[in-house]
Scaffold this active site. Structure first.
Site, PDB file in Angstrom:
ATOM      1  N   SER A 103      39.943  31.154  41.752  1.00  0.00           N
ATOM      2  CA  SER A 103      39.071  32.138  41.579  1.00  0.00           C
ATOM      3  C   SER A 103      39.794  33.328  40.181  1.00  0.00           C
ATOM      4  CB  SER A 103      39.306  33.060  42.518  1.00  0.00           C
ATOM      5  OG  SER A 103      38.206  34.554  42.782  1.00  0.00           O
ATOM      6  N   TYR A 138      40.761  38.125  49.731  1.00  0.00           N
ATOM      7  CA  TYR A 138      40.177  37.035  49.331  1.00  0.00           C
ATOM      8  C   TYR A 138      40.987  36.936  48.393  1.00  0.00           C
ATOM      9  CZ  TYR A 138      37.116  34.859  46.302  1.00  0.00           C
ATOM     10  OH  TYR A 138      36.285  33.431  45.302  1.00  0.00           O
TER      11      TYR A 138
END
Length: 246
Positions: free
Chosen positions: A142, A155
């Site tokens: 990501s 995350y």
């Protein structure tokens, strides 16, 4: 022969979102594709949408037994050329300021298990077959692996860990298996941000290209890394597909 004709690919977490887009791109490029999907509903939808052209193994993509069965199914009699790992979980922008110790522990363990350990377990299950085929492996990161955007600390730190996995696994599995990653930016969705601003518009406004990527927009990066004709000497790299986030 089509671009990936004759090649076999396993996608772990391919029932929705970017994983589904990558699996469909591989299928359209001529590969024989097997998908691991935890949700029976998503598996059924994918099966129907592809008219049964790909094989689906239903189960938890972070469970060794499921992954071993998936590798065996994908490998078949011809071998396994490529593994794509797309299993992941979002933390909902969780802040350690707002979590008690028990919730922090549970959320962190879930983030690590699904975002990092799932990829390591999949690589462990698949590497003998990939070594035999001199194949490749693509992990899904990501833009949060590069800067504090698109999620909370749990995350983001898990995705940062995957950057290390790409580097170390590329060295660990060399010279037989190429290991790379794709780091998508914010991707189109139908939900709205808490401040009432449409999420897609907010993502687009924060990119140099003024656009919000769709799952299919990221698929080209996966195709590139899975194709030995275009990435034969590419390993230990992460491709950012974020529209030029700023």
């Amino acid at each position: 022969m089509s671009r990936l004709g004759g090649r076999t690919i396993l996608v772990v977490g391919g029932g929705s979102g970017i994983g589904r887009a990558a699996a469909l791109a591989y299928l359209d490029a001529g590969a024989r594709v097997t998908v691991v999907e935890h949700s029976s509903e998503l598996a059924a939808t994918l099966r129907a949408d592809t008219s049964g052209r790909l094989e689906i193994v239903e189960g938890d993509g972070a469970e060794p037994d499921v992954l071993a069965a998936a590798v065996a199914a994908a490998r078949g009699a011809t071998g396994l050329d490529h593994l794509t790992c797309c299993v992941g979980v979002f933390d909902g922008y969780a802040s350690i300021r707002e979590l008690d110790a028990d919730r922090l522990l549970a959320t962190a363990e879930r983030a690590w298990r699904l975002n990092v350990l799932s990829a390591l377990l999949a690589a462990h299950a698949a590497w003998p077959a990939l070594r035999e085929a001199r194949g490749s492996l693509t992990l899904t990161l990501s833009e949060s692996a590069f800067r504090p955007a698109g999620g909370g600390v749990l995350y983001g730190s898990a995705k940062w860990a995957l950057r290390g996995v790409v580097d170390h696994l590329a060295a660990d599995l060399a010279p037989d298996v190429r290991v790379n990653g794709v780091a998508p930016g914010g991707t189109t969705a139908t939900r709205f941000a808490g401040d009432g601003v449409d999420r897609d518009e907010r993502i687009a406004a924060a990119t140099l290209l003024c656009t919000t990527p769709t799952p299919a927009d990221h698929a080209a990066a996966y195709l590139h890394l899975a194709d030995p004709a275009t990435s034969r000497v590419v390993t230990g790299q992460v491709l950012l597909t974020n529209g030029g986030s700023r």
